[in-house]
Design an enzyme around this catalytic site. Sequence first.
Site, short mmCIF file in Angstrom:
data_model
loop_
_atom_site.label_atom_id
_atom_site.label_comp_id
_atom_site.label_asym_id
_atom_site.label_seq_id
_atom_site.Cartn_x
_atom_site.Cartn_y
_atom_site.Cartn_z
CG HIS A 158 -8.24 -0.16 5.72
ND1 HIS A 158 -8.26 -0.32 4.35
CD2 HIS A 158 -7.70 1.07 5.94
CE1 HIS A 158 -7.75 0.76 3.78
NE2 HIS A 158 -7.40 1.61 4.73
CG ASP A 159 -10.75 3.23 4.79
OD1 ASP A 159 -10.04 3.28 5.80
OD2 ASP A 159 -10.36 3.54 3.65
CG ASP A 189 -4.17 6.08 0.88
OD1 ASP A 189 -5.03 5.27 1.26
OD2 ASP A 189 -4.05 7.24 1.33
CG ASP A 233 -2.13 0.67 1.21
OD1 ASP A 233 -2.17 1.72 0.55
OD2 ASP A 233 -3.11 0.22 1.85
CD GLU A 240 -8.64 4.80 -0.92
OE1 GLU A 240 -9.49 4.65 -0.03
OE2 GLU A 240 -7.62 5.50 -0.76
O1 TEU Z 1 -8.88 6.38 2.40
C1 TEU Z 1 -9.42 7.52 1.80
C2 TEU Z 1 -10.85 7.71 2.11
O2 TEU Z 1 -11.60 8.11 1.27
C3 TEU Z 1 -11.29 7.27 3.46
O3 TEU Z 1 -10.41 7.76 4.38
C4 TEU Z 1 -12.65 7.75 3.81
O4 TEU Z 1 -12.74 9.11 3.65
C5 TEU Z 1 -12.90 7.44 5.23
O5 TEU Z 1 -12.71 6.08 5.42
C6 TEU Z 1 -14.28 7.82 5.64
O6 TEU Z 1 -14.48 7.43 6.96
C7 TEU Z 1 -7.54 6.12 2.37
C8 TEU Z 1 -7.26 4.96 3.31
O7 TEU Z 1 -7.95 3.83 2.86
C9 TEU Z 1 -7.63 5.36 4.69
O8 TEU Z 1 -7.47 4.31 5.61
C10 TEU Z 1 -6.76 6.52 5.09
O9 TEU Z 1 -7.16 6.99 6.35
C11 TEU Z 1 -6.84 7.67 4.08
O10 TEU Z 1 -6.74 7.23 2.74
C12 TEU Z 1 -5.71 8.63 4.28
O11 TEU Z 1 -4.52 8.04 3.90
#
Ligand code: TEU
Length: 532
Positions: free
Chosen positions: A320-321, A202, A99, A261
Site C-alpha cells: 500500500h506504499d 509497522d 497490522d 516491516e
Molecule cells: O511505512 C513506513 C515507510 O517506510 C513508508 O511510510 C515510506 O516511508 C513511505 O511509503 C514513502 O512514501 C509504514 C506503513 O507501511 C505506511 O503506510 C505508514 O504511513 C508508515 O509506516 C507510518 O505508520
Amino acid sequence: MSDFLWWRDGVIYQIYPRSFADSNGDGIGDLPGITGKLDYLADLGVDAIWLSPINPSPDKDFGYDVADYKGIDPKYGKMADFEELVRQAHERKIRVILDLVMNHTSDQHPWFIESRSSKDNPKRDWYLWRTSSKGKNAPPNNWQSIFGGIGWTYDEKTGEWYYHMFVKEQPDLNWRNPDVRAEMISVFRFWSELGVDGFRLDVFNEYFKDDQYRDNPKKFGIRPFDQQVHIYDADRPEMMSVVEEIRATLDAYPERYAVGETFLADPKTSAKYCGSGKLHAAFNFAFIHFPWKPDKFLKFVLEWEATLGDTWPNYVLNNHDTVRSATRFHAPDNDERMKVAAAMLLTLRGTPFLYYGEEIGMRDIPLKKSDLQDPVGVTYWPFNKGRDGCRSPMQWSAGANAGFGSGKPWLKVHPNYVNRNVEAQKSDPRSILNFYRKLLKLRKNTPALQKGMFVPLTYDPQQVMGYLRQVDGQTVLVALNFGKRKIKLALGPRLNDAKWELLLSNKREELPKIQKGWLHLSGDEVCILLLK
Ligand code: TEU
Ligand code: CA
C-alpha cells in the site's frame, strides 16, 4: 502435506480494508465486505490475509495513526464483525494477520491527549518530549520526519517539543517506559486470544531512538530526510530485547507469526531481527525498486538467501506504499509480462506476499492534485504524488463503482475497471486472474515449489532467468523470459538428456522445444517443468 506450516509454505494476501469491499454503501470498505469475499480468496488459493490497520483512527495516515489498539474502527464494523471474519476465514483455512502500528499513536489517542496536558501528567513520559536550548525557535536536534519537515513539533502549552517520524499527528511512543512496553505486549495477547494468527509490525526497528538524542550525521541527498545517515533515529540496539519479548509472547500460542516491516533497511538489517527467538520474518523491499530486468532480481535473491541463513525468505512486489508493479514495469495491457512476474514471485524460495488487485493486474489510478488524500502526496506534490495511486477500490465487476459498493468510493476507481475486473477475468481462461489461480494451485500441490532449495541456472542477464527448485527427489524447473523476443535458456550439461513434463505455461499446452541443453521460450513466456 502433513508438515504444512501456513506462513512458510503458504501465500499471504494483503488487504487494504478501506478499498476492498464496501458492504453498507458509505464509500469505505469494511469487515463484512471482506467476509463476503472470503469465497473469492479461498478460490484464488491464498492461505492468509493481512489486513492493513482496522483500529480506530482519525485517518491522518489512513489507519497508521491508531487511537485504540484493542478496538475496531466503527467505519470498518464492530468487534462482532471482526470475530465473524476470523471465524469464516478459519473455516476456509485462511489465517488472519493484523497490522500493529506501535512506533507511534494518533495524537487523538487518550494517552497522547493526557501526555500533552501537562508536564507532570503520569503519561507525560509515554512519548518523546524534549526542551530545546533555543526554546521554541529551534528543535532539540536535527531529526527529520520522513513525511516532510523536521521531526519535532513545539507544544505551546507546556513549552516542550515532541518527536514524530511521520506526520505531526503521529507522535512516537517512548518504548523505554516500562508501562508503554507492557501495554504493547498486552496488545499481542489480546488479539491472539481472539484467534488472530499473525502480526505485521509497522516500522518496528524504529521503536527506539538514541537515548542521548544525538544529531544524525550528514550525507548527500535530495530531501532533507535523505541528507542524513539515520543512525540515531532508527535501529537502536535496545530493539533486540523487544523482538525477543514479542516472540516469546507469541510462542505461548500455536503457530503464531510475526513479520516486521524494517524501516530504511538493507538485507542484513532485516535479517538480524529474524530467527529462532526473534521474528519469523522481516520484509525487504528490494523487489519494489527494480526495473523489469532479470539480473537485478536474481542478484538480490542470491544475496537475500545468503544473508538470511536459516531464516525463511519472503518476497513482495506490491504493497500500500508503492506504485503497483503493473504500472512500474510498464506492463502491456495483455498481461503476459505480469504473468512472468507472478510466476517469479510464486516460485521463488520464500513466502510470497500478494497485494489486493495484483491478481487482476490492477494499475495505479492517475492522480490530480485535487484527488490527493495521502499526506505524503500532499507534502511532496508534484515531486512525489504520494501513495493514493495504489490504493484505489478493488475492481470486482463492470457494474457501478466497479462492484466495490453502492456509495461513491472514498478514492476514485481506475477507469479501466470496465474491462479489468474479477468477473470478466473469471470467465476468461487466459486471464491473469486464472493464471494466478493455476500458479497458486500448482504451488500448493508441488512440494519442491514450497520447500525446495533454490538452484540458479546459467542465464542471460538481459532477458531470461531460470532456476530449479528441488526437494526429496522432486525437481522443478522455472524458466522466465522477461523480454518480448523469443530466447533460449541454457540448462547446462547436467540437464542435457533430462526428460520433462510441462506443469504450467502462459504460452503453450505442450512441452517447449528443448535441444542440446537449450530450452526455447517465446516472448514474455513462463514455463514450469517437472523433471521426470
Ligand atoms: O511505512 C513506513 C515507510 O517506510 C513508508 O511510510 C515510506 O516511508 C513511505 O511509503 C514513502 O512514501 C509504514 C506503513 O507501511 C505506511 O503506510 C505508514 O504511513 C508508515 O509506516 C507510518 O505508520
Ligand atoms: Ca462501508
